[in-house]
Design an enzyme around this catalytic site. Sequence first.
Site, PDB file in Angstrom:
ATOM      1  N   GLU A   1      26.098   7.225  -9.516  1.00  0.00           N
ATOM      2  CA  GLU A   1      27.268   8.372  -9.265  1.00  0.00           C
ATOM      3  C   GLU A   1      26.374   8.344  -7.761  1.00  0.00           C
ATOM      4  O   GLU A   1      27.228   8.887  -7.076  1.00  0.00           O
ATOM      5  CB  GLU A   1      26.925   9.063  -9.777  1.00  0.00           C
ATOM      6  CG  GLU A   1      28.104  10.153  -9.929  1.00  0.00           C
ATOM      7  CD  GLU A   1      27.837  11.528 -11.026  1.00  0.00           C
ATOM      8  OE1 GLU A   1      28.290  12.417 -10.901  1.00  0.00           O
ATOM      9  OE2 GLU A   1      27.142  11.014 -11.928  1.00  0.00           O
TER      10      GLU A   1
ATOM     11  N   SER B   1       7.234   0.213   2.313  1.00  0.00           N
ATOM     12  CA  SER B   1       7.165   0.401   3.846  1.00  0.00           C
ATOM     13  C   SER B   1       8.429  -0.946   4.602  1.00  0.00           C
ATOM     14  O   SER B   1       8.075  -2.027   3.806  1.00  0.00           O
ATOM     15  CB  SER B   1       5.417   0.765   4.247  1.00  0.00           C
ATOM     16  OG  SER B   1       4.883  -0.402   4.372  1.00  0.00           O
TER      17      SER B   1
ATOM     18  N   THR C   1       1.386   2.082  12.346  1.00  0.00           N
ATOM     19  CA  THR C   1      -0.159   1.613  11.803  1.00  0.00           C
ATOM     20  C   THR C   1       0.417  -0.385  12.017  1.00  0.00           C
ATOM     21  O   THR C   1      -1.018  -0.350  11.992  1.00  0.00           O
ATOM     22  CB  THR C   1       0.836   1.818  10.491  1.00  0.00           C
ATOM     23  OG1 THR C   1       1.580   0.979   9.946  1.00  0.00           O
ATOM     24  CG2 THR C   1       0.260   2.720  10.253  1.00  0.00           C
TER      25      THR C   1
ATOM     26  N   GLN D   1       0.964  -1.339   0.607  1.00  0.00           N
ATOM     27  CA  GLN D   1       0.376  -0.182  -0.174  1.00  0.00           C
ATOM     28  C   GLN D   1       1.086   1.580   0.106  1.00  0.00           C
ATOM     29  O   GLN D   1       0.797   2.332  -0.662  1.00  0.00           O
ATOM     30  CB  GLN D   1      -1.176  -0.123   1.342  1.00  0.00           C
ATOM     31  CG  GLN D   1      -1.433   1.357   1.425  1.00  0.00           C
ATOM     32  CD  GLN D   1      -2.658   1.322   2.079  1.00  0.00           C
ATOM     33  OE1 GLN D   1      -3.270   0.115   2.728  1.00  0.00           O
ATOM     34  NE2 GLN D   1      -3.423   1.990   1.693  1.00  0.00           N
TER      35      GLN D   1
ATOM     36  N   ASN E   1       2.522  11.771   1.157  1.00  0.00           N
ATOM     37  CA  ASN E   1       3.064  11.042  -0.137  1.00  0.00           C
ATOM     38  C   ASN E   1       3.868  12.440  -1.252  1.00  0.00           C
ATOM     39  O   ASN E   1       4.937  12.502  -2.139  1.00  0.00           O
ATOM     40  CB  ASN E   1       2.144  10.102  -0.546  1.00  0.00           C
ATOM     41  CG  ASN E   1       2.086   9.592   0.013  1.00  0.00           C
ATOM     42  OD1 ASN E   1       3.228   8.468   0.646  1.00  0.00           O
ATOM     43  ND2 ASN E   1       0.772   8.580  -0.358  1.00  0.00           N
TER      44      ASN E   1
ATOM     45  N   ASN F   1       7.369   8.270   8.779  1.00  0.00           N
ATOM     46  CA  ASN F   1       5.643   9.560   8.728  1.00  0.00           C
ATOM     47  C   ASN F   1       5.708  10.478   9.247  1.00  0.00           C
ATOM     48  O   ASN F   1       5.136  11.739   8.959  1.00  0.00           O
ATOM     49  CB  ASN F   1       5.002   8.113   8.684  1.00  0.00           C
ATOM     50  CG  ASN F   1       4.205   7.299   7.102  1.00  0.00           C
ATOM     51  OD1 ASN F   1       4.890   8.613   6.476  1.00  0.00           O
ATOM     52  ND2 ASN F   1       3.333   6.480   7.341  1.00  0.00           N
TER      53      ASN F   1
ATOM     54  N   GLY G   1       2.902  -6.054   6.189  1.00  0.00           N
ATOM     55  CA  GLY G   1       3.331  -7.463   5.396  1.00  0.00           C
ATOM     56  C   GLY G   1       4.127  -7.065   4.033  1.00  0.00           C
ATOM     57  O   GLY G   1       5.164  -7.747   3.704  1.00  0.00           O
ATOM     58  N   THR G   2       3.526  -6.708   3.093  1.00  0.00           N
ATOM     59  CA  THR G   2       3.834  -7.047   1.924  1.00  0.00           C
ATOM     60  C   THR G   2       4.854  -5.924   1.576  1.00  0.00           C
ATOM     61  O   THR G   2       5.333  -6.369   0.804  1.00  0.00           O
ATOM     62  CB  THR G   2       2.735  -6.176   1.141  1.00  0.00           C
ATOM     63  OG1 THR G   2       1.157  -6.820   0.995  1.00  0.00           O
ATOM     64  CG2 THR G   2       2.916  -6.849  -0.709  1.00  0.00           C
TER      65      THR G   2
ATOM     66  N   GLU H   1      -3.041  -7.343  -1.896  1.00  0.00           N
ATOM     67  CA  GLU H   1      -4.440  -7.827  -2.225  1.00  0.00           C
ATOM     68  C   GLU H   1      -4.820  -6.100  -3.067  1.00  0.00           C
ATOM     69  O   GLU H   1      -4.214  -5.057  -3.165  1.00  0.00           O
ATOM     70  CB  GLU H   1      -4.709  -7.132  -0.304  1.00  0.00           C
ATOM     71  CG  GLU H   1      -4.657  -5.807   0.527  1.00  0.00           C
ATOM     72  CD  GLU H   1      -5.439  -4.530   0.045  1.00  0.00           C
ATOM     73  OE1 GLU H   1      -6.641  -6.051   0.113  1.00  0.00           O
ATOM     74  OE2 GLU H   1      -5.671  -3.889   0.167  1.00  0.00           O
TER      75      GLU H   1
END
EC number: 3.6.5.-
Length: 450
Positions: A254, A140, A179, A11, A228, A206, A144-145, A71
Amino acid sequence: MRECISVHVGQAGVQMGNACWELYCLEHGIQPDGQMPSDKTIGGGDDSFNTFFSETGAGKHVPRAIFVDLEPSVIDEVRTGTYRQLFHPEQLISGKEDAANNYARGHYTIGKEIIDQVLDRMRKLADQCTGLQGFLVFHSFGGGTGSGFTSLLMERLSVDYGKKSKLEFAIYPAPQVSTAVVEPYNSILTTHTTLEHSDCAFMVDNEAIYDICRRNLDIERPSYTNLNRLISQIVSSITASLRFDGALNVDLTEFQTNLVPYPRIHFPLATYAPVISAEKAYHEQLSVAEITNACFEPANQMVKCDPRHGKYMACCLLYRGDVVPKDVNAAIAAIKTKRSIQFVDWCPTGFKVGINYQPPTAVPGGDLAKVQRAVCMLSNTTAIAEAWARLDHKFDLMYAKRAFVHWYVGEGMEEGEFSEAREDMAALEKDYEEVGLDSYEGEEDEGEEY
């Protein structure tokens, strides 16, 4: 051509990707449907922006990017959003069940079902390149992903594209806000696994960005879109030299050459200035000296740590907009006279400069003001070890009680991986400590080591 392929994982990676590609399109005058009115050569053409966009025969510009998530919901937003026509449908890869904040699911069980599809797509993108320079991986540490799948992908990329550089833009778990409870586990497992596969990792925390949004842009409750967009300005500054012609150009390899003194110590700190709202920018003219000084303020950093407690090993200043080398040299000379900025004694010069004449672009309706000049500083400092120490401490508190470990073991991980990863992190902290020592102090015990 020196092409770069961007990979946006999980995400956080996908949402950063949205902000970055939105900004790239604005900077190059590419419309959301991929058409570029200003580009006269249809198909091909050797323009600088072709490092990030490939061009079809119909004159459509397609990002050299892949979006992956285990997901579908976040990628579905890209599929239906403003830029849905920009991406090739096969560049947006989503699974059916998510990694549930579990590194083991992202790396072992669920990740391995999708990895071949991703690599296959990467191969197609790589085949379109004439001289692939490397990969930019956005993810991140906490998810998990973002943690599990990224580390799996980096391992596989090392096998398939061993000599290509791999740079990471990673969202590091913030000190106070969190989170997920298991962030420390995921972060340490992913850092351990990717340490040897990544050439350079720019960390962004963050909380640091929340503070910048609150303080400099007067946004009371910053949303992820605000964060973002700020991150995308930094990414854009780092990659501007690849996408535009400038006076002093910097290419991916470089960065590594100038910022990474030892292979493991590859976590530069990013700082961007000026971050300023339109109301304020209207009333001040920011000189090169001012924005350069702002870069050395801990308040403008993307990770919470205090460089005044550490030493700088290398420092890279990337200017864009109305900047001439004379001003830059004056600004750097002024900074060198300040004693608060300490370099390690084995690296006397330490400033690399890139200048790009393309001024920073402001997103319409965004928070950042349109300014004439901006600078992004990438510095490799020993202070970033504070961030690791903080994370390791949280890991230790949880792991001492073996809290939540069964979720990982249940997905086919072994408990030994935790302790192995933790030892690696301890070694990393030690590495940072040793790099900061003065070289003459370390001379007398040299004999025993070898």
